[in-house]
Scaffold this active site. Structure first.
Site, PDB file in Angstrom:
ATOM      1  N   LEU A 149       0.705  -1.187  -0.114  1.00 29.16           N
ATOM      2  CA  LEU A 149      -0.031   0.011   0.130  1.00 29.16           C
ATOM      3  C   LEU A 149       0.877   1.153   0.153  1.00 29.16           C
ATOM      4  O   LEU A 149       1.965   1.240   0.826  1.00 29.16           O
ATOM      5  CB  LEU A 149      -0.973  -0.077   1.444  1.00 29.16           C
ATOM      6  CG  LEU A 149      -1.856   1.324   1.431  1.00 29.16           C
ATOM      7  CD1 LEU A 149      -2.807   1.269   0.286  1.00 29.16           C
ATOM      8  CD2 LEU A 149      -2.509   1.109   2.972  1.00 29.16           C
ATOM      9  N   HIS A 150       0.345   2.294  -0.724  1.00 31.96           N
ATOM     10  CA  HIS A 150       1.180   3.649  -0.837  1.00 31.96           C
ATOM     11  C   HIS A 150      -0.039   4.512  -1.252  1.00 31.96           C
ATOM     12  O   HIS A 150      -0.532   4.152  -2.305  1.00 31.96           O
ATOM     13  CB  HIS A 150       2.343   3.466  -1.740  1.00 31.96           C
ATOM     14  CG  HIS A 150       2.093   3.051  -3.080  1.00 31.96           C
ATOM     15  ND1 HIS A 150       2.275   1.680  -3.223  1.00 31.96           N
ATOM     16  CD2 HIS A 150       2.241   3.735  -4.275  1.00 31.96           C
ATOM     17  CE1 HIS A 150       1.997   1.623  -4.633  1.00 31.96           C
ATOM     18  NE2 HIS A 150       1.857   3.043  -5.085  1.00 31.96           N
TER      19      HIS A 150
END
Length: 189
Positions: A149-150
């Site tokens: 996730l980013h």
């Protein structure tokens, strides 16, 4: 030796220089971006946690080498290696999770706080006129590193996008990554 018994005289071909090659002037300048070949060839980062994941390996580097702007307890802020605009950062949890809903309550709070702090630092250091914020969840949604996730924080200015990315598939960036990182580090609260 030739048929008359005399040694053949051999001559080396003339030295070829780029100036001697045929060329047609087309009026275009070239921006060479060989670092993009890994994406063109499909050599994207591994989905597994660890050294194959750039968001897992980055925290093990020093801040300048890893392009890290800020380290929190649960998440960190890093410059995007392939930015859309100068100052384009990403907020990443240290933990290797793919989905926003997989964050712990502590990670979610810090993830949101670092997004806000990134915006404030960009405002103080670069004075953008707007921002794009976003997460691409999964490869089909456009995530280049779908397994970790980013969130992207992209500063925007009037006229920052033109025909070049659309026609030439090239993005001209007026600021080097390290220079943009230094501006953010200096402006960080």
């Amino acid at each position: 030796m030739d048929s008359a018994g005399m040694a053949e005289e051999r001559t080396e071909p003339p030295h070829e220089s780029p100036e001697s090659f045929p060329r047609v002037e087309d009026g275009f300048e070239r921006l060479w971006t060989p670092h993009r070949m890994v994406y063109i060839k499909g050599e994207k980062p591994a989905g597994a946690a660890g050294s194959g994941c750039p968001f897992c390996s980055t925290p093990g580097m020093d801040d300048a080498q890893g392009l890290i702007v800020h380290r929190g307890q649960w998440c960190f802020v890093v410059m995007n290696l392939f930015p859309y605009n100068p100052g384009h950062v990403m907020i990443c949890p240290y933990r290797h999770v793919a989905a926003y809903i997989d964050l712990t309550p502590e990670e979610t709070l810090e993830f949101t706080d670092l997004t806000k702090r990134s915006i404030r630092a960009l405002q103080a250091g670069s004075n953008p006129q707007g921002f794009n914020l976003g997460m691409n969840q999964g490869a089909v949604a456009g995530a280049g590193v779908a397994a970790h996730l980013h969130q992207h924080v992209v500063p925007r200015w009037g006229g920052d996008a033109n025909f070049l990315p659309i026609i030439g598939q090239t993005k001209a960036l007026p600021t080097l990554l390290e220079d943009a990182r230094q501006v953010l580090v200096a402006a960080w609260e």
